[in-house]
Design a protein around this motif. Structure first.
Motif, mmCIF file in Angstrom:
data_model
loop_
_atom_site.group_PDB
_atom_site.id
_atom_site.type_symbol
_atom_site.label_atom_id
_atom_site.label_comp_id
_atom_site.label_asym_id
_atom_site.label_seq_id
_atom_site.Cartn_x
_atom_site.Cartn_y
_atom_site.Cartn_z
ATOM 1 N N TRP A 89 0.835 -1.210 0.000
ATOM 2 C CA TRP A 89 0.000 0.000 0.000
ATOM 3 C C TRP A 89 0.871 1.262 0.000
ATOM 4 O O TRP A 89 1.930 1.305 0.629
ATOM 5 N N LEU A 90 0.375 2.246 -0.709
ATOM 6 C CA LEU A 90 0.998 3.575 -0.669
ATOM 7 C C LEU A 90 -0.106 4.601 -0.427
ATOM 8 O O LEU A 90 -1.260 4.388 -0.829
ATOM 9 N N PRO A 91 0.209 5.730 0.225
ATOM 10 C CA PRO A 91 -0.802 6.758 0.474
ATOM 11 C C PRO A 91 -1.513 7.127 -0.824
ATOM 12 O O PRO A 91 -0.896 7.232 -1.890
ATOM 13 N N GLY A 92 -2.827 7.309 -0.722
ATOM 14 C CA GLY A 92 -3.633 7.632 -1.912
ATOM 15 C C GLY A 92 -4.340 6.405 -2.460
ATOM 16 O O GLY A 92 -5.348 6.515 -3.151
ATOM 17 N N GLN A 93 -3.809 5.221 -2.154
ATOM 18 C CA GLN A 93 -4.447 3.993 -2.627
ATOM 19 C C GLN A 93 -5.515 3.535 -1.628
ATOM 20 O O GLN A 93 -5.531 3.967 -0.475
ATOM 21 N N ASP A 94 -6.399 2.639 -2.109
ATOM 22 C CA ASP A 94 -7.467 2.137 -1.247
ATOM 23 C C ASP A 94 -6.898 1.376 -0.058
ATOM 24 O O ASP A 94 -5.826 0.754 -0.143
ATOM 25 N N VAL A 95 -7.653 1.425 1.031
ATOM 26 C CA VAL A 95 -7.271 0.722 2.259
ATOM 27 C C VAL A 95 -8.343 -0.328 2.565
ATOM 28 O O VAL A 95 -9.360 -0.400 1.877
#
Ligand code: BEZ
Length: 221
Positions: A182-188
């Protein structure tokens, strides 16, 4: 000085007073109400450590934006740290502005269980073991939230350290977890503890892949 018990996720980060490249540091005062990423280096004037410190120095503004203080440690004196910091700037272009603990007697390395028990060649001129590459992520309540350990021969990934900070901070703010890579901005991922009715309120557009795997976007910061 040894830690009172094993350092685990959820343990209070032990406090200490030590010399550093920025003068004497009282860890409790240094940490204050900030996040701290505390990472060990075996020794000054070593190649892998030089590349790592240059990378952390260049990424420091990103850590600062997230309210994170960087704190290094290396088993050498403050005088050696000063000369080495000049070398790091020359070689990598990274100016180390955060403190590096001068842990010549391994007091702090012992306190944080950073000593190398694996590599018999990772020793100083007195045959005292040096450190592995530990990274402690410590939150504003001084709780240890993540620990990563690398052998002396493997340089860390500074972006991964920042990514872990982003995941921890997102998880503190929202009832979510972060998936692989995961990277910031992507779905969680909606936290397992959140049942669907609450998920609908918290994340109206969440989508269900399996009952146990629900994705959502987060509001952009
Ligand atoms: C290094 O930083 O290059 C290094 C230090 C100690 C052991 C192995 C590598």
């Amino acid at each position: 000085m040894a830690a009172k018990g094993p350092l685990r996720l959820g343990t209070e980060a032990p406090t200490f007073v030590a010399d550093s490249s920025k003068g004497k540091i009282d860890f409790k005062e240094f940490a204050a109400d900030s996040w701290v990423v505390f990472f060990s280096h075996p020794q000054d004037y070593t190649p892998v450590c030089t590349t790592e410190l240059g990378a952390f120095a260049k990424l420091e503004p990103e850590f600062t934006k997230r309210g994170v203080k960087l704190l290094g440690l290396s088993a050498d004196s403050t005088e050696r740290h000063e000369g080495w910091i000049k070398d790091i700037a020359e070689v990598t272009g990274g100016q180390v502005n955060f403190p590096i603990i001068a842990d010549y007697d391994r007091t702090v390395a012992n306190l944080y269980d950073m000593i190398d028990y694996q590599d018999p060649t990772n020793i100083d001129h007195k045959a005292l073991p040096l450190t592995i590459r530990s990274v402690f992520f410590i939150d504003p309540k001084r709780t240890i939230r993540t620990i990563i350990s690398y052998p002396a021969s493997t340089g860390r990934n500074a972006s991964e350290v920042l990514r872990v900070v982003d995941s921890l901070q997102a998880g503190d703010k929202y009832k979510i977890a972060t998936p692989i890579d995961w990277l910031p901005g992507q779905d969680v991922i909606v936290a397992n503890s959140v049942k669907d009715p609450e998920a609908k309120e918290l994340f109206p557009n969440f989508r269900t892949i399996k009952p146990y795997l629900r994705y959502t976007a987060l509001p952009q910061a």
